[in-house]
Scaffold this active site. Sequence first.
Site, PDB file in Angstrom:
ATOM      1  N   ARG A 470       0.895  -0.968   0.116  1.00  0.00           N
ATOM      2  CA  ARG A 470       0.063  -0.027   0.045  1.00  0.00           C
ATOM      3  C   ARG A 470       0.964   1.285  -0.048  1.00  0.00           C
ATOM      4  O   ARG A 470       1.662   1.479   0.927  1.00  0.00           O
ATOM      5  CB  ARG A 470      -0.965  -0.041   1.124  1.00  0.00           C
ATOM      6  CG  ARG A 470      -1.927  -1.141   1.349  1.00  0.00           C
ATOM      7  CD  ARG A 470      -2.553  -1.072   2.533  1.00  0.00           C
ATOM      8  NE  ARG A 470      -3.450  -0.100   2.539  1.00  0.00           N
ATOM      9  CZ  ARG A 470      -4.362   0.340   3.631  1.00  0.00           C
ATOM     10  NH1 ARG A 470      -4.150  -0.580   4.628  1.00  0.00           N
ATOM     11  NH2 ARG A 470      -5.184   1.092   3.597  1.00  0.00           N
ATOM     12  N   SER A 539     -12.672  -5.077  -0.415  1.00  0.00           N
ATOM     13  CA  SER A 539     -12.960  -4.859   1.047  1.00  0.00           C
ATOM     14  C   SER A 539     -14.356  -4.535   1.263  1.00  0.00           C
ATOM     15  O   SER A 539     -14.983  -4.099   0.320  1.00  0.00           O
ATOM     16  CB  SER A 539     -11.998  -3.543   1.449  1.00  0.00           C
ATOM     17  OG  SER A 539     -10.688  -3.683   1.234  1.00  0.00           O
ATOM     18  N   LYS A 568      -5.748   3.202   9.497  1.00  0.00           N
ATOM     19  CA  LYS A 568      -6.923   3.771   8.720  1.00  0.00           C
ATOM     20  C   LYS A 568      -7.931   4.147   9.563  1.00  0.00           C
ATOM     21  O   LYS A 568      -8.641   3.018  10.220  1.00  0.00           O
ATOM     22  CB  LYS A 568      -7.106   2.677   7.639  1.00  0.00           C
ATOM     23  CG  LYS A 568      -8.187   3.091   6.504  1.00  0.00           C
ATOM     24  CD  LYS A 568      -8.383   2.328   5.490  1.00  0.00           C
ATOM     25  CE  LYS A 568      -9.214   2.953   4.359  1.00  0.00           C
ATOM     26  NZ  LYS A 568      -9.424   1.744   3.300  1.00  0.00           N
TER      27      LYS A 568
END
Length: 642
Positions: A470, A539, A568
């Site tokens: 990521r 997700s 997050k």
Amino acid sequence: MEFLTSPGVERALTAASQWAARLGSEVVQLTHFILALLDEEEGRVIDLLGRLGVQPTEVRQQLLTTTLTTPAPPVEVLLAAARDWAIAHRQDPQLLTDDLLLAILHADPQLAAFMAPLGLDIHRLQALRGNHRDLDNPPPSSLESVFTSQTESPIFDPSAASGKAFSRDAMSPALHEQGHFRPVPPMAATPGQTTTTTSQVSARSSTNDVDPPSSAAPQDSPSLLPISAGRTPASFTTHQDSQRSPTSPQTTLCPNPGKGDNDTAAMGSSQPGLPLSHPGKAAIKLEDCSATSAISSWLRILDVNCNRCREALRVLDDYCRFVRNDPVLTAAVKELRHAFAAWEQRLPLTLRLTARNTPGDVGTRLMGSGEYLRRSVSEVALANLKRLQEALRSLEEYGKLHDPAWAAQAEQLRYQVYNLEAQLLRPATRTVRLAQARLYWLFSTHTIGDRWRWQLERAIAGGVQIVQLREKNLPDRQWFQVAQQVADCCRQAGVLFIVNDRADLACGVEADGVHLGQEDLPIELARRLLGPDTLVGCSTHAPHQVEEAIRAGADYLGVGPVFPSPTKPFDHFPGLEFVRQATTLTRHVPAFALGGITLDNLSQVLAAGARRIAVSSLLSHAEDPAPIARQLRTALDAVPLP
């Protein structure tokens, strides 16, 4: 006796009778057959004459003025002679018009002597027809023995054939009754005119099932006449063979002999003999029943395995085209099918048909316990891949008896199938690895810093099975360079590498997959861009999103967030209840619970039904991620997968 004749031969049988009627003869003569063959202006006989520089009109004129009146022998004798020559020199029992011409010339020495000055010299015709370049040293005759064995004189003697001649009215009715050949409807054509018959039209309509000619000469379309099941090609020994010593090589039927003969010779006399015609070796006569049976056996093996290959290739074509929707794989199978079809044509279908015996095949009555059990379309594809490989191996081995070069090409085709198998099973391998995975790590080199490579290696050593990269703050060029390095590390370690969000970068570095959020590309579009080989994850934060992702074809799901996480921020945490719901909805799709999972709360996640987890900061911020990953794996592996 039964024969496989072309429409041209059928027309010649009828036209010969018509010529006899025009010339006022009660009996069809051999010259009438030659006149009939000359009627085919675009036939193989005319082509042969052209290659010899002979004018058909001059030959026809001489035949119309000759005083020779040799009655034709029974049709069965002529056709048998033509067929045996075709088998010996073309390895094909189908009778063509030029085969019939050679049989006619061999039937009577006086006729042969009359025709030689006109350009129809037996030896030159035979050499040219047998594709021998040296016309001055033609091969030995292979027809005299047929007339010797089927008539009362060494070479057909008209005086000894009274009552046996080919009547222009009867046309050997006994043969018609036995179904040995079909008469062609009478032609109204004049000499020199070509008439198209029903059988010719029928043959033209099925040209896709006919092997192309081996030379540029016009090819008579085949007409399949009755052939006994399991019949082997007729055999004969040449006139010269009878004068040879017992140890001399003899002329026998051996299609395209070559180096494969050495293997057969080494088997010894105790093994079933196969025909040999290699120079300097003693050949096995086809009069020997065991040799004839052996030829029929390996021809049947070649025939059945050619059929197996064609059938398996069609099943794989359907799988790649309609199940995988993969244009690359579909094109690869199509190319393989075409390559096999071109290779297969070197074994004429007409020769295979002489040995085919489906009713007598003992294997048609045997059935394996799992033959009709298939659990998935991928299992169907895998079964046919193995069937194709096995059939090609059998063709390679038994093909050595037909032509070693042909067998070697079968080996190359088999290697192509191995490559195809690797392409077909590549996504399946990823799917299997995904299904077995328990621990998924999401990391960023920007967060970890310069020690990311060491951190990655230690996490993998501890038991991480999937790594997702990521990177939110890197320029695309740097993003791509980092992704390449991470991908290389993962490949070397044998773990799956996933790129977050960026389908384009996943494609560029050949990642194992891409992971998409609810606001990223649709799953269907990512699949279209990356192809079926690449995994697509998604997700999800609510049950309806789980259902939508599964319908869209996601390979796996991220389920959460379960707990608050520093990686997050989320305004809403679906929590453990969502894990319970998702576990029920994703029974056949791997689901990884994620968000704030630690060693302390992992037991709650497992109790909610999760069997796979994804973590981020827990490993990224660890001084050594290996022992933590190892503890996570120990807890996860203690609970069996559904």
